[in-house]
Design a protein around this motif. Structure first.
Motif, PDB file in Angstrom:
ATOM      1  N   GLN A   6       0.854  -1.187   0.000  1.00  0.00           N
ATOM      2  CA  GLN A   6       0.000   0.000   0.000  1.00  0.00           C
ATOM      3  C   GLN A   6       0.890   1.237   0.000  1.00  0.00           C
ATOM      4  O   GLN A   6       1.848   1.318   0.771  1.00  0.00           O
ATOM      5  CB  GLN A   6      -0.895   0.013   1.242  1.00  0.00           C
ATOM      6  N   THR A   7       0.579   2.190  -0.876  1.00  0.00           N
ATOM      7  CA  THR A   7       1.282   3.465  -0.867  1.00  0.00           C
ATOM      8  C   THR A   7       0.493   4.403   0.036  1.00  0.00           C
ATOM      9  O   THR A   7      -0.705   4.581  -0.140  1.00  0.00           O
ATOM     10  CB  THR A   7       1.395   4.049  -2.286  1.00  0.00           C
ATOM     11  N   ILE A   8       1.194   4.979   1.034  1.00  0.00           N
ATOM     12  CA  ILE A   8       0.513   5.841   1.999  1.00  0.00           C
ATOM     13  C   ILE A   8       0.678   7.304   1.607  1.00  0.00           C
ATOM     14  O   ILE A   8       1.361   7.619   0.640  1.00  0.00           O
ATOM     15  CB  ILE A   8       1.021   5.555   3.434  1.00  0.00           C
ATOM     16  N   THR A   9       0.051   8.197   2.351  1.00  0.00           N
ATOM     17  CA  THR A   9      -0.021   9.613   1.974  1.00  0.00           C
ATOM     18  C   THR A   9       1.336  10.274   1.769  1.00  0.00           C
ATOM     19  O   THR A   9       1.447  11.198   0.979  1.00  0.00           O
ATOM     20  CB  THR A   9      -0.815  10.413   3.026  1.00  0.00           C
ATOM     21  N   LEU A  14       4.299   0.704   1.700  1.00  0.00           N
ATOM     22  CA  LEU A  14       4.325  -0.268   2.798  1.00  0.00           C
ATOM     23  C   LEU A  14       4.432  -1.672   2.221  1.00  0.00           C
ATOM     24  O   LEU A  14       3.747  -1.992   1.250  1.00  0.00           O
ATOM     25  CB  LEU A  14       3.052  -0.168   3.637  1.00  0.00           C
ATOM     26  N   SER A  19       0.114  -5.651   6.117  1.00  0.00           N
ATOM     27  CA  SER A  19      -1.334  -5.925   6.143  1.00  0.00           C
ATOM     28  C   SER A  19      -1.651  -7.271   6.806  1.00  0.00           C
ATOM     29  O   SER A  19      -2.798  -7.723   6.772  1.00  0.00           O
ATOM     30  CB  SER A  19      -1.923  -5.852   4.726  1.00  0.00           C
ATOM     31  N   TYR A  47      11.487   3.736   6.334  1.00  0.00           N
ATOM     32  CA  TYR A  47      10.509   4.814   6.502  1.00  0.00           C
ATOM     33  C   TYR A  47      11.188   6.064   7.066  1.00  0.00           C
ATOM     34  O   TYR A  47      10.935   7.178   6.603  1.00  0.00           O
ATOM     35  CB  TYR A  47       9.385   4.341   7.424  1.00  0.00           C
ATOM     36  N   GLU A  70       1.671   6.224  10.480  1.00  0.00           N
ATOM     37  CA  GLU A  70       1.425   5.498   9.231  1.00  0.00           C
ATOM     38  C   GLU A  70       1.975   4.073   9.247  1.00  0.00           C
ATOM     39  O   GLU A  70       1.424   3.208   8.575  1.00  0.00           O
ATOM     40  CB  GLU A  70       2.051   6.243   8.050  1.00  0.00           C
ATOM     41  N   ASN A  74      -2.254   0.180  11.385  1.00  0.00           N
ATOM     42  CA  ASN A  74      -2.889  -0.140  10.109  1.00  0.00           C
ATOM     43  C   ASN A  74      -4.390  -0.147  10.365  1.00  0.00           C
ATOM     44  O   ASN A  74      -4.941  -1.111  10.894  1.00  0.00           O
ATOM     45  CB  ASN A  74      -2.417  -1.479   9.546  1.00  0.00           C
ATOM     46  N   ARG A  76      -6.765  -0.245   8.265  1.00  0.00           N
ATOM     47  CA  ARG A  76      -7.525  -1.162   7.403  1.00  0.00           C
ATOM     48  C   ARG A  76      -7.773  -2.504   8.093  1.00  0.00           C
ATOM     49  O   ARG A  76      -8.792  -3.144   7.852  1.00  0.00           O
ATOM     50  CB  ARG A  76      -6.805  -1.405   6.071  1.00  0.00           C
TER      51      ARG A  76
END
Length: 191
Positions: A6-9, A14, A19, A47, A70, A74, A76
């Motif tokens: 997942q690409t975060i803001t 990630l 996940s 990071y 971030e 998680n 989600r």
């Protein structure tokens, strides 16, 4: 839910392990925990380099909206790293010499070495050379808060001291006391 990257803001990607719900809890099997800790160490350092973060505190697991939210959470999968788990990850990072407790004599906050002090020493000397600062006395403030952003902007003073100590040992710098505190003079490396 399938494991996925997942690409975060902040634009950071990630890894898929982020996940997986078990990634956020300490594992009872020492071998499994060791592998997970290695993945956490890699994730934290990558990071930190991406965001130019130098300090990680156990409290960052509890603070909503922190620089670390971030990756320590998680949403989600409704998981977060517990303080005790992060504490053991920090301990492993210090043992591997990729972090140091800062301030010393406590175990809740670390200075991260996403570049080792030896690498910072090279970056520091290269910066001094490329900006024409050789044989000039510079304060730590001149280095950490230069008029033009540099790779050394906002580097913590304890890490800067370590890099300078390495340069002093190799004859590429000299520590100097100045009116405002500490300073340094850089030299051309002797051949």
């Amino acid at each position: 839910m399938a494991l996925s990257t997942q690409t975060i803001t902040t634009g950071f990607l990630l890894p898929s392990i982020h996940s997986a719900p078990p990634f956020f809890t300490q594992q009872p099997n020492p071998s499994t925990q060791s592998i997970a800790t290695e993945q956490w160490v890699r994730l934290i350092l990558t990071y930190a380099r991406h965001r130019k973060l130098f300090v990680l505190r156990v409290e960052d697991t509890e603070t909503g909206g922190s620089d670390w939210g971030e990756i320590l959470r998680n949403e989600r999968i409704n998981r977060k790293v517990l303080p005790s788990h992060l504490s053991s990850i920090l301990e492993a990072m210090v043992a591997k010499n990729v972090a140091a407790y800062d301030p010393p004599k406590q175990t809740r906050s670390v200075l991260l070495y996403w570049r080792l002090p030896e690498e910072w020493a090279d970056v520091l000397h290269e910066w001094a050379t490329s900006t024409g600062q050789l044989n000039t006395i510079l304060t730590f403030y001149d280095i950490t808060d230069p008029p033009i952003e540099s790779p050394l902007s906002n580097i913590p003073v304890p890490l800067l001291r370590k890099a300078i100590a390495i340069l002093v040992k190799s004859g590429r710098a000299q520590s100097i006391g100045v009116a405002d505190g500490e300073g340094v003079r850089f030299f051309t490396p002797s051949r």
